[in-house]
Design a protein around this motif. Structure first.
Motif, PDB file in Angstrom:
ATOM      1  N   THR A 138      -0.966  -0.608 -10.896  1.00  7.96           N
ATOM      2  CA  THR A 138      -0.562   0.840 -10.263  1.00  7.96           C
ATOM      3  C   THR A 138      -1.379   0.995  -9.286  1.00  7.96           C
ATOM      4  O   THR A 138      -1.881   0.945  -8.366  1.00  7.96           O
ATOM      5  N   ALA A 139      -3.362   1.126 -10.017  1.00  7.35           N
ATOM      6  CA  ALA A 139      -4.336   1.052  -8.747  1.00  7.35           C
ATOM      7  C   ALA A 139      -3.976   0.057  -7.695  1.00  7.35           C
ATOM      8  O   ALA A 139      -4.785   0.534  -6.641  1.00  7.35           O
ATOM      9  N   GLN A 140      -3.999  -1.209  -8.105  1.00  7.95           N
ATOM     10  CA  GLN A 140      -4.333  -2.262  -6.950  1.00  7.95           C
ATOM     11  C   GLN A 140      -3.078  -1.827  -6.184  1.00  7.95           C
ATOM     12  O   GLN A 140      -3.367  -2.189  -4.796  1.00  7.95           O
ATOM     13  N   LEU A 141      -1.968  -1.985  -6.234  1.00  7.53           N
ATOM     14  CA  LEU A 141      -0.889  -1.439  -5.206  1.00  7.53           C
ATOM     15  C   LEU A 141      -1.850   0.382  -4.942  1.00  7.53           C
ATOM     16  O   LEU A 141      -1.355   0.085  -3.242  1.00  7.53           O
ATOM     17  N   TRP A 142      -1.821   0.983  -4.974  1.00  8.25           N
ATOM     18  CA  TRP A 142      -2.297   2.366  -4.914  1.00  8.25           C
ATOM     19  C   TRP A 142      -3.755   2.102  -3.827  1.00  8.25           C
ATOM     20  O   TRP A 142      -3.476   2.893  -2.785  1.00  8.25           O
ATOM     21  N   ALA A 143      -4.415   1.174  -4.124  1.00 10.87           N
ATOM     22  CA  ALA A 143      -5.626   1.481  -2.659  1.00 10.87           C
ATOM     23  C   ALA A 143      -4.917  -0.127  -1.625  1.00 10.87           C
ATOM     24  O   ALA A 143      -5.615   0.775  -1.082  1.00 10.87           O
ATOM     25  N   LEU A 144      -3.887  -0.526  -1.601  1.00 17.87           N
ATOM     26  CA  LEU A 144      -3.325  -1.403  -0.795  1.00 17.87           C
ATOM     27  C   LEU A 144      -3.117  -0.564  -0.373  1.00 17.87           C
ATOM     28  O   LEU A 144      -2.767  -1.296   1.479  1.00 17.87           O
ATOM     29  N   CYS A 145      -1.878   0.176  -0.233  1.00 18.28           N
ATOM     30  CA  CYS A 145      -1.335   1.135  -0.080  1.00 18.28           C
ATOM     31  C   CYS A 145      -2.251   2.119   0.814  1.00 18.28           C
ATOM     32  O   CYS A 145      -1.637   2.332   2.085  1.00 18.28           O
ATOM     33  N   MET A 146      -2.944   2.697   0.329  1.00 13.53           N
ATOM     34  CA  MET A 146      -3.602   3.702   1.487  1.00 13.53           C
ATOM     35  C   MET A 146      -4.512   3.207   1.648  1.00 13.53           C
ATOM     36  O   MET A 146      -4.380   3.531   3.012  1.00 13.53           O
ATOM     37  N   LEU A 147      -5.228   1.683   1.854  1.00 13.62           N
ATOM     38  CA  LEU A 147      -6.526   1.848   2.508  1.00 13.62           C
ATOM     39  C   LEU A 147      -5.986   0.876   4.189  1.00 13.62           C
ATOM     40  O   LEU A 147      -5.815   1.384   4.851  1.00 13.62           O
ATOM     41  N   ALA A 148      -4.377   0.611   3.259  1.00  8.53           N
ATOM     42  CA  ALA A 148      -3.310  -0.197   5.302  1.00  8.53           C
ATOM     43  C   ALA A 148      -2.885   1.546   5.643  1.00  8.53           C
ATOM     44  O   ALA A 148      -2.745   1.280   6.706  1.00  8.53           O
ATOM     45  N   SER A 149      -1.913   2.157   5.019  1.00 10.78           N
ATOM     46  CA  SER A 149      -2.052   3.242   5.752  1.00 10.78           C
ATOM     47  C   SER A 149      -2.990   4.200   6.557  1.00 10.78           C
ATOM     48  O   SER A 149      -2.353   4.909   7.615  1.00 10.78           O
ATOM     49  N   GLU A 150      -3.785   4.420   5.809  1.00  6.20           N
ATOM     50  CA  GLU A 150      -5.003   4.839   7.059  1.00  6.20           C
ATOM     51  C   GLU A 150      -5.598   4.402   7.672  1.00  6.20           C
ATOM     52  O   GLU A 150      -6.918   4.311   8.244  1.00  6.20           O
ATOM     53  N   LYS A 151      -4.860   3.033   7.673  1.00 12.78           N
ATOM     54  CA  LYS A 151      -5.420   1.915   8.718  1.00 12.78           C
ATOM     55  C   LYS A 151      -6.939   1.402   9.090  1.00 12.78           C
ATOM     56  O   LYS A 151      -8.013   1.195   9.924  1.00 12.78           O
ATOM     57  N   ARG A 152      -7.367   0.978   7.588  1.00 15.99           N
ATOM     58  CA  ARG A 152      -8.677   0.648   7.086  1.00 15.99           C
ATOM     59  C   ARG A 152      -8.738  -0.530   6.990  1.00 15.99           C
ATOM     60  O   ARG A 152      -9.249  -1.893   6.299  1.00 15.99           O
ATOM     61  N   LEU A 153      -7.340  -1.171   6.691  1.00  9.17           N
ATOM     62  CA  LEU A 153      -6.710  -2.466   6.198  1.00  9.17           C
ATOM     63  C   LEU A 153      -5.708  -2.928   7.258  1.00  9.17           C
ATOM     64  O   LEU A 153      -4.337  -1.950   7.562  1.00  9.17           O
ATOM     65  N   SER A 154      -6.251  -4.011   7.802  1.00  7.58           N
ATOM     66  CA  SER A 154      -5.012  -4.551   8.888  1.00  7.58           C
ATOM     67  C   SER A 154      -3.904  -5.115   8.133  1.00  7.58           C
ATOM     68  O   SER A 154      -3.772  -5.209   6.916  1.00  7.58           O
ATOM     69  N   LEU A 155      -2.813  -5.558   9.083  1.00 10.37           N
ATOM     70  CA  LEU A 155      -1.581  -6.064   8.540  1.00 10.37           C
ATOM     71  C   LEU A 155      -2.231  -7.575   8.704  1.00 10.37           C
ATOM     72  O   LEU A 155      -1.397  -7.991   6.962  1.00 10.37           O
ATOM     73  N   ALA A 156      -2.772  -8.306   8.706  1.00  9.32           N
ATOM     74  CA  ALA A 156      -3.470  -9.288   8.692  1.00  9.32           C
ATOM     75  C   ALA A 156      -3.343  -8.937   7.078  1.00  9.32           C
ATOM     76  O   ALA A 156      -3.631 -10.672   5.741  1.00  9.32           O
ATOM     77  N   ALA A 157      -4.449  -8.537   6.905  1.00 10.06           N
ATOM     78  CA  ALA A 157      -5.433  -8.736   5.165  1.00 10.06           C
ATOM     79  C   ALA A 157      -4.255  -8.058   4.414  1.00 10.06           C
ATOM     80  O   ALA A 157      -4.560  -8.734   3.017  1.00 10.06           O
ATOM     81  N   VAL A 158      -3.049  -7.210   4.535  1.00  8.69           N
ATOM     82  CA  VAL A 158      -2.288  -7.588   3.886  1.00  8.69           C
ATOM     83  C   VAL A 158      -0.945  -8.047   3.344  1.00  8.69           C
ATOM     84  O   VAL A 158      -1.485  -8.560   2.379  1.00  8.69           O
ATOM     85  N   LYS A 159      -0.850  -9.308   4.422  1.00 10.09           N
ATOM     86  CA  LYS A 159       0.171 -10.291   4.186  1.00 10.09           C
ATOM     87  C   LYS A 159      -1.393 -11.082   3.454  1.00 10.09           C
ATOM     88  O   LYS A 159      -0.688 -11.551   2.532  1.00 10.09           O
ATOM     89  N   ILE A 160      -1.996 -11.417   4.162  1.00 10.88           N
ATOM     90  CA  ILE A 160      -3.230 -12.507   3.107  1.00 10.88           C
ATOM     91  C   ILE A 160      -4.017 -12.118   0.887  1.00 10.88           C
ATOM     92  O   ILE A 160      -3.210 -13.009   0.462  1.00 10.88           O
ATOM     93  N   TYR A 161      -3.509 -10.626   0.810  1.00 11.85           N
ATOM     94  CA  TYR A 161      -3.827 -10.342  -0.213  1.00 11.85           C
ATOM     95  C   TYR A 161      -2.390 -10.418  -0.685  1.00 11.85           C
ATOM     96  O   TYR A 161      -2.072 -11.536  -1.671  1.00 11.85           O
TER      97      TYR A 161
END
Length: 144
Positions: A15-38
């Motif tokens: 749960t924490a891994q998905l939450w962190a990924l989604c939170m950082l991406a939605s706040e624009k601290r992670l790019s689309l590329a980083a989400v796809k690479i993860y």
């Protein structure tokens, strides 16, 4: 096949891994590329689960899964490393437990280490998808 089996199997995220990924991406601290690479990194780990011998990881495999160019892959890997979500080398991929400070007060509603199974076929589709919001909504839906 019983009703809980899926061809290709599942990959499990906490749960924490998905939450962190989604939170950082939605706040624009992670790019689309980083989400796809993860997501591609998780798929690469699952491909090698149960195999013997030396496990090698190449950026070219990430490129194949995500359709991103080499420089963009390198930048996305740096983002993931900076946020302590994933470490990548030729010998290993490590998906870290979320080390994001904001997770201390996250409204999980469940244990932060609960495993969420996501079909690997869906992970491959999402790692090639080009709309970050659609990827995030799909991951959040899987977590529910």
């Amino acid at each position: 096949m019983n009703e809980t089996s899926v061809r290709g199997g599942y990959a499990c995220f906490t749960t924490a891994q998905l939450w962190a990924l989604c939170m950082l991406a939605s706040e624009k601290r992670l790019s689309l590329a980083a989400v796809k690479i993860y997501l591609a990194g998780k798929e690469m780990l699952e491909r090698r689960t149960g195999t013997t011998g030396q496990k090698l990881y190449r950026e070219g495999e990430i490129t194949g899964l995500t359709s991103l160019s080499g420089p963009i892959v390198a930048k996305g890997l740096a983002e993931l490393h900076q946020h302590e979500l994933m470490s990548f080398s030729g010998e290993s991929i490590i998906i870290h437990d979320a080390a994001v400070d904001e997770l201390e007060n996250a409204p999980f509603g469940t244990a932060r280490n609960r495993l969420i199974p996501i079909p690997r076929r869906l992970i491959r589709i999402l790692s090639a998808h080009n709309k970050k919001n659609e990827i995030l909504v799909t991951l959040i839906h899987c977590a529910r």
